[in-house]
Design a protein around this motif. Structure first.
Motif, mmCIF file in Angstrom:
data_model
loop_
_atom_site.group_PDB
_atom_site.id
_atom_site.type_symbol
_atom_site.label_atom_id
_atom_site.label_comp_id
_atom_site.label_asym_id
_atom_site.label_seq_id
_atom_site.Cartn_x
_atom_site.Cartn_y
_atom_site.Cartn_z
ATOM 1 N N ILE A 194 66.261 -7.342 34.761
ATOM 2 C CA ILE A 194 65.048 -8.119 34.494
ATOM 3 C C ILE A 194 65.096 -8.606 33.048
ATOM 4 O O ILE A 194 65.382 -7.828 32.134
ATOM 5 C CB ILE A 194 63.789 -7.261 34.739
ATOM 6 C CG1 ILE A 194 63.702 -6.873 36.213
ATOM 7 C CG2 ILE A 194 62.530 -8.022 34.321
ATOM 8 C CD1 ILE A 194 62.649 -5.822 36.505
ATOM 9 N N LYS A 195 64.825 -9.884 32.846
ATOM 10 C CA LYS A 195 64.969 -10.488 31.521
ATOM 11 C C LYS A 195 63.629 -10.857 30.885
ATOM 12 O O LYS A 195 63.442 -10.731 29.683
ATOM 13 C CB LYS A 195 65.837 -11.738 31.632
ATOM 14 C CG LYS A 195 66.244 -12.349 30.297
ATOM 15 C CD LYS A 195 67.158 -13.538 30.499
ATOM 16 C CE LYS A 195 67.611 -14.126 29.170
ATOM 17 N NZ LYS A 195 68.432 -15.344 29.351
ATOM 18 N N ARG A 196 62.675 -11.340 31.691
ATOM 19 C CA ARG A 196 61.392 -11.816 31.176
ATOM 20 C C ARG A 196 60.234 -11.223 31.980
ATOM 21 O O ARG A 196 60.387 -10.876 33.142
ATOM 22 C CB ARG A 196 61.301 -13.344 31.256
ATOM 23 C CG ARG A 196 62.329 -14.075 30.418
ATOM 24 C CD ARG A 196 61.934 -14.098 28.953
ATOM 25 N NE ARG A 196 62.846 -14.906 28.167
ATOM 26 C CZ ARG A 196 63.909 -14.419 27.535
ATOM 27 N NH1 ARG A 196 64.198 -13.119 27.587
ATOM 28 N NH2 ARG A 196 64.689 -15.234 26.832
ATOM 29 N N SER A 197 59.076 -11.189 31.326
ATOM 30 C CA SER A 197 57.842 -10.808 32.004
ATOM 31 C C SER A 197 56.818 -11.921 31.814
ATOM 32 O O SER A 197 56.521 -12.313 30.688
ATOM 33 C CB SER A 197 57.284 -9.496 31.434
ATOM 34 O OG SER A 197 58.155 -8.425 31.706
ATOM 35 N N LEU A 198 56.303 -12.427 32.922
ATOM 36 C CA LEU A 198 55.198 -13.379 32.929
ATOM 37 C C LEU A 198 53.919 -12.582 33.140
ATOM 38 O O LEU A 198 53.826 -11.812 34.104
ATOM 39 C CB LEU A 198 55.366 -14.383 34.074
ATOM 40 C CG LEU A 198 56.441 -15.455 33.909
ATOM 41 C CD1 LEU A 198 56.904 -15.953 35.279
ATOM 42 C CD2 LEU A 198 55.903 -16.628 33.081
ATOM 43 N N MET A 199 52.946 -12.739 32.242
ATOM 44 C CA MET A 199 51.747 -11.907 32.321
ATOM 45 C C MET A 199 50.488 -12.730 32.086
ATOM 46 O O MET A 199 50.461 -13.591 31.217
ATOM 47 C CB MET A 199 51.823 -10.780 31.291
ATOM 48 C CG MET A 199 52.991 -9.836 31.520
ATOM 49 S SD MET A 199 52.979 -8.418 30.414
ATOM 50 C CE MET A 199 53.524 -9.175 28.904
#
Length: 237
Positions: A194-199
């Motif tokens: 996992i590279k990014r988190s959209l929040m």
């Protein structure tokens, strides 16, 4: 001269700024949940104006403001706003976010940001690009503190950050009474980490929506879920 990046309903000139069109911005602009009755939006750190333009395309918001500190990026954002069909709804402030927070009395129903963050290649980057992507120029706590002051009581805010910063970011948001409502963890390929988190956060502790998004099955072979997310923007989707 660098050619403009053409999307389905607008083009992005990016010859003046160090920050070019990238997957992170397109992900955030496509993913963020927008209330159908939304009146105003704020994009913190506009770069080229990409995310603000995506939200202009996706919403009926009458006011879409952006903030950009870097001189060249500010000029690029203004140029891209003026060349779009939504120029009457778009405006960019030439200021730091810290200055903006102290001077603006407005409350926004949606705030978005693809904030600066550390990269492993920091020392190899040009000074301008390094400033744009380095979290020293706008610390997460400053970003969240200012955002909490600027969003309306029933508004929301959305960000894309490195997955490694996810827990810290959520903890900082909680300190400003911002509750996580939606999260999507992004991987480049099925087998990659996992590279990014959209929040997306709000002042309401709603039921948390959690999901994962994989961008590619293999090089240039995109997953259907990614295609569905970005198809209104990319010409080849």
């Amino acid at each position: 001269m660098l050619k403009p990046f053409k999307f389905k309903q607008f083009s992005i000139q990016q010859d003046k700024t160090a920050m070019k069109v990238g997957t992170d911005g397109v992900l955030l602009g496509s993913w963020v949940e927008i209330n159908s009755t939304i009146f105003n939006v704020l994009d913190i750190g506009s770069g080229t104006g990409l995310i603000a333009l995506m939200l202009a395309q996706r919403s009926n918001a009458e006011v879409i403001d952006a903030i950009e500190l870097n001189d060249e990026a500010y000029e690029q954002t203004v140029e891209n706003f003026e060349n779009s069909e939504w120029s009457d709804r778009l405006f960019c402030y030439h200021a730091s976010f810290q200055e903006f927070v102290t001077e603006i009395d407005d409350k926004y129903e949606l705030i978005v940001s693809n904030p600066p963050f550390y990269t492993s290649t920091y020392k190899e980057l040009s000074e301008e690009r390094a400033m744009a992507r380095h979290s020293q120029s706008l610390k997460y706590n400053e970003l969240l503190e200012g955002t909490a002051k600027l969003i309306s009581e029933k508004g929301s805010c959305a960000f894309i950050i490195p997955y490694t910063e996810e827990t810290n970011f959520i903890d900082l948001a909680m300190q400003h009474k911002l509750y996580l409502n939606r999260i999507t963890k992004v991987k480049g390929t099925v087998n990659s980490p996992i590279k990014r988190s959209l929040m997306q956060f709000s002042f309401s502790p709603n039921q948390l929506e959690e999901s994962e998004l994989t961008i590619e099955l293999e090089r240039h072979n995109y997953t259907q879920e990614y295609i569905d997310l970005v198809k209104d923007f990319y010409l080849k989707m």
